[in-house]
Design an enzyme around this catalytic site. Sequence first.
Site, short mmCIF file in Angstrom:
data_model
loop_
_atom_site.label_atom_id
_atom_site.label_comp_id
_atom_site.label_asym_id
_atom_site.label_seq_id
_atom_site.Cartn_x
_atom_site.Cartn_y
_atom_site.Cartn_z
N ASP A 91 0.88 -1.16 0.00
CA ASP A 91 0.00 0.00 0.00
C ASP A 91 0.93 1.21 0.00
O ASP A 91 1.47 1.58 1.03
CB ASP A 91 -0.89 -0.02 1.24
CG ASP A 91 -1.83 1.18 1.30
OD1 ASP A 91 -2.16 1.74 0.24
OD2 ASP A 91 -2.24 1.55 2.41
N ASP A 107 -2.66 0.57 7.19
CA ASP A 107 -1.86 0.48 5.96
C ASP A 107 -1.35 -0.95 5.73
O ASP A 107 -1.26 -1.41 4.59
CB ASP A 107 -0.68 1.45 6.02
CG ASP A 107 -1.14 2.87 6.28
OD1 ASP A 107 -1.42 3.59 5.31
OD2 ASP A 107 -1.25 3.24 7.47
N GLU A 134 -1.17 -1.37 -4.77
CA GLU A 134 -2.41 -0.63 -4.97
C GLU A 134 -2.12 0.55 -5.89
O GLU A 134 -1.14 1.28 -5.71
CB GLU A 134 -2.96 -0.13 -3.64
CG GLU A 134 -4.29 0.58 -3.81
CD GLU A 134 -4.97 0.93 -2.51
OE1 GLU A 134 -5.92 1.73 -2.56
OE2 GLU A 134 -4.58 0.40 -1.45
#
Length: 187
Positions: free
Chosen positions: A9, A162, A90
């Site tokens: 992430d 996260d 992501e």
Amino acid sequence: MEKRILGIDPGLAILGFGTISATLQRFNASGAIAPKATNSEVITKRELTLLDFGVIQTSANVEMGKRLCTIYEDLNTLLEQSQPDLVAIEKLFFYRMASTISVAQARGVIMLVLAQHDIPFVEFTPAQIKQALTGWGNAKKYEVQQAVAQELDLDYIPRPDDAADALAVALTAWYSRGQGSEVWDQG
């Protein structure tokens, strides 16, 4: 077949990571392992194991170049420790230009490190990740985190957020195997 998947992430202040081991075994009717079999009598067993998760953090009080160096060094160490077969990242979500630019710079460092290690990667949008884990592309963050805990057979939601998000990205890569990456065809 066992594959290690590192989910990322991306972020400049906080970069979440999570590593899973995904095993897929196929057995024929007599119970023998059938790695390449495709007929209807084959039983497939799937196993997901959480290996590691956490964050790489940089301080806003440190100049940009040094923050990017921290990400570079820590990600190199992480790759050496986790030895992933695939990295899932992501995709950027555009909501504020200032934060988008800094996250894009961090992503550039991530891409550089992956290229240096010759590790394949796949990317997913937030909606794709939500769809893969909950069946709904507009799911709430907590619903995705609950799905992560359930899929990895955990009795807790990984923290910080996260890291849980990074595990969601890794799981999405596993569920999307064969779409855009040849890593699933190897070994």
